[in-house]
Motif scaffolding. Sequence first.
Motif, PDB file in Angstrom:
ATOM      1  N   UNK A  79      15.578  -3.450   7.985  1.00 14.37           N
ATOM      2  CA  UNK A  79      14.364  -3.078   8.729  1.00 14.37           C
ATOM      3  C   UNK A  79      13.160  -3.412   7.854  1.00 14.37           C
ATOM      4  N   UNK A  80      12.340  -4.367   8.332  1.00 21.29           N
ATOM      5  CA  UNK A  80      11.112  -4.748   7.633  1.00 21.29           C
ATOM      6  C   UNK A  80       9.922  -4.227   8.438  1.00 21.29           C
ATOM      7  N   UNK A  81       9.320  -3.118   8.042  1.00 19.65           N
ATOM      8  CA  UNK A  81       8.195  -2.565   8.790  1.00 19.65           C
ATOM      9  C   UNK A  81       6.889  -3.280   8.467  1.00 19.65           C
ATOM     10  N   UNK A  82       5.810  -2.828   9.081  1.00 24.81           N
ATOM     11  CA  UNK A  82       4.508  -3.419   8.831  1.00 24.81           C
ATOM     12  C   UNK A  82       3.911  -2.967   7.516  1.00 24.81           C
ATOM     13  N   UNK A  83       2.741  -3.523   7.214  1.00 20.46           N
ATOM     14  CA  UNK A  83       2.063  -3.169   5.978  1.00 20.46           C
ATOM     15  C   UNK A  83       0.997  -4.184   5.632  1.00 20.46           C
ATOM     16  N   UNK A  84       0.889  -4.482   4.357  1.00 20.16           N
ATOM     17  CA  UNK A  84      -0.156  -5.377   3.850  1.00 20.16           C
ATOM     18  C   UNK A  84       0.439  -6.546   3.055  1.00 20.16           C
ATOM     19  N   UNK A  85       1.283  -7.378   3.640  1.00 23.42           N
ATOM     20  CA  UNK A  85       1.818  -8.497   2.850  1.00 23.42           C
ATOM     21  C   UNK A  85       0.722  -9.446   2.386  1.00 23.42           C
ATOM     22  N   UNK A  86      -0.380  -9.516   3.128  1.00 18.81           N
ATOM     23  CA  UNK A  86      -1.472 -10.433   2.758  1.00 18.81           C
ATOM     24  C   UNK A  86      -2.137 -10.054   1.441  1.00 18.81           C
ATOM     25  N   UNK A  87      -1.983  -8.789   1.013  1.00 20.34           N
ATOM     26  CA  UNK A  87      -2.552  -8.357  -0.261  1.00 20.34           C
ATOM     27  C   UNK A  87      -1.618  -8.631  -1.437  1.00 20.34           C
ATOM     28  N   UNK A 110      18.628  -8.050  11.638  1.00 16.67           N
ATOM     29  CA  UNK A 110      17.392  -7.999  10.862  1.00 16.67           C
ATOM     30  C   UNK A 110      16.253  -7.753  11.849  1.00 16.67           C
ATOM     31  N   UNK A 111      15.556  -6.630  11.689  1.00 15.62           N
ATOM     32  CA  UNK A 111      14.470  -6.267  12.609  1.00 15.62           C
ATOM     33  C   UNK A 111      13.169  -6.151  11.826  1.00 15.62           C
ATOM     34  N   UNK A 112      12.102  -6.802  12.334  1.00 15.05           N
ATOM     35  CA  UNK A 112      10.834  -6.835  11.607  1.00 15.05           C
ATOM     36  C   UNK A 112       9.660  -6.564  12.534  1.00 15.05           C
ATOM     37  N   UNK A 113       8.680  -5.829  12.004  1.00 16.56           N
ATOM     38  CA  UNK A 113       7.475  -5.472  12.752  1.00 16.56           C
ATOM     39  C   UNK A 113       6.223  -5.903  11.995  1.00 16.56           C
ATOM     40  N   UNK A 114       5.310  -6.546  12.678  1.00 10.41           N
ATOM     41  CA  UNK A 114       3.974  -6.858  12.176  1.00 10.41           C
ATOM     42  C   UNK A 114       4.007  -7.472  10.767  1.00 10.41           C
ATOM     43  N   UNK A 115       3.664  -6.729   9.722  1.00  8.63           N
ATOM     44  CA  UNK A 115       3.683  -7.285   8.369  1.00  8.63           C
ATOM     45  C   UNK A 115       5.053  -7.804   7.984  1.00  8.63           C
ATOM     46  N   UNK A 116       6.114  -7.114   8.405  1.00  3.29           N
ATOM     47  CA  UNK A 116       7.468  -7.589   8.160  1.00  3.29           C
ATOM     48  C   UNK A 116       7.750  -8.885   8.890  1.00  3.29           C
ATOM     49  N   UNK A 117       7.217  -9.011  10.091  1.00  4.70           N
ATOM     50  CA  UNK A 117       7.309 -10.229  10.894  1.00  4.70           C
ATOM     51  C   UNK A 117       6.615 -11.389  10.176  1.00  4.70           C
ATOM     52  N   UNK A 118       5.408 -11.151   9.649  1.00  3.13           N
ATOM     53  CA  UNK A 118       4.670 -12.188   8.912  1.00  3.13           C
ATOM     54  C   UNK A 118       5.446 -12.655   7.684  1.00  3.13           C
ATOM     55  N   UNK A 119       6.120 -11.730   7.033  1.00  7.09           N
ATOM     56  CA  UNK A 119       6.890 -12.036   5.826  1.00  7.09           C
ATOM     57  C   UNK A 119       8.037 -12.998   6.125  1.00  7.09           C
TER      58      UNK A 119
END
Length: 430
Positions: free
Chosen positions: A286-294, A319-328
Amino acid sequence: MTAELRSCPAMLISAPASGQGKTTVTAALAYYHRQQGRRVRVFKTGPDFIDPQILAFACGQPVYQLDLWMMGEAHCREMLYRAAGDADLILIEGVMGLFDGDSSSADLAQALAVPVAAVIDAQGMAQTFAAVAYGLANYRPGLAFAGAIANKVGSAGHAKMLQEALPDATPLLAAMARDEAVGLPSRHLGLLQAEEIGDLNVRLARAAELLNSFTPCLLPEPVTFADVSTNPPPRLLQGKRIAVARDAAFSFLYQANLDCLQAMGAELMFFSPLADSALPEADSVYLPGGYPELHLQVLASNTQMKQALTAHHQASKPLYAECGGFLYLLDSLADKEGHQAAMVGLLPGNAVMQSRLVNLGMHSLQLEQGEIRGHSFHFSKLETALEPFTVSSPQRSFGHGEGFFRKGSLQASYLHLYFPYNPQLAASFF
């Protein structure tokens, strides 16, 4: 048979507008009452991830979201009923202004029968403070009003003037002295995360002290909460081990989502894509959202983690990803200055951070197991040739849907979904 009742002092802390100091005051109240030996439970109106981190630090307990549309009224009632069983005080921080939005703080307060306390920035105000409080208290018939909280009060004389101007039906619950040192720093998605504010404990201790500078800080009246019986989710994840990313880059997690996964039998193991070189031994990720851009360069240079995620996907593990996890999981991500870095590369495409918000709002997603709800809030623009499996439906007529992508055992989108709305669907991700 009548439902069991629980009683606990409670109030929903709102304001005439954003920027009045709701989060600072709510955190200060939680910290102050915790110092007095009271067990404080705090909730946040709406789908916010960042304010709850500050509030959790202040009260020493996990903070849960409350939203009538995303969660449903019965679930909101159940959360408050449970909290009332082990708390001496319940605080709910509102969102925006009291009556703002499609599902406003006032709507929530009225539906749950929790009285409102209005935080009003009193700087440069005298008797007009009472007029603003009176307007908020009387704008909507049937909305219970606990009183007013004055923020940025200049002196004892100022506090007395505000208190005397208020009608008897609207008491002054607290008057917080003005001190710029207690303000909470912010960035594009809102406040800084709790772990990024090195002196947060000092700020909150000072804010709690300021609450009692001029008048006693009053406890709200008790509110009665009725039992709401809901069935526990099915044990669809019994024996499953889920590796959950959680660090400074991936921290946008609903505590209720984690609770839901555990209630379905899952064992959760946390890892850091920033610091770890391998995944925990797990059945799904599970890859949740966050601030990968930082954290572009750190994420890009951790090739071992990228290889571990690729191997996990090649083994056909979920493998499930949301927002920042999706970008990653994309080929690359660029910050708003144009600095680009290679990401995991499991999904074709690139994303670039924009200077303005790209999408914001509540969404409904329909999949094979029915409907699930959540929200979207992002500043990045996606470019991909991959066709979405489906597209979400925005709650607002002027919103735009988010693509939901599937590639083998991988499922991802910009959406932050609320798992307890449909546990069976959430289980299918893992």
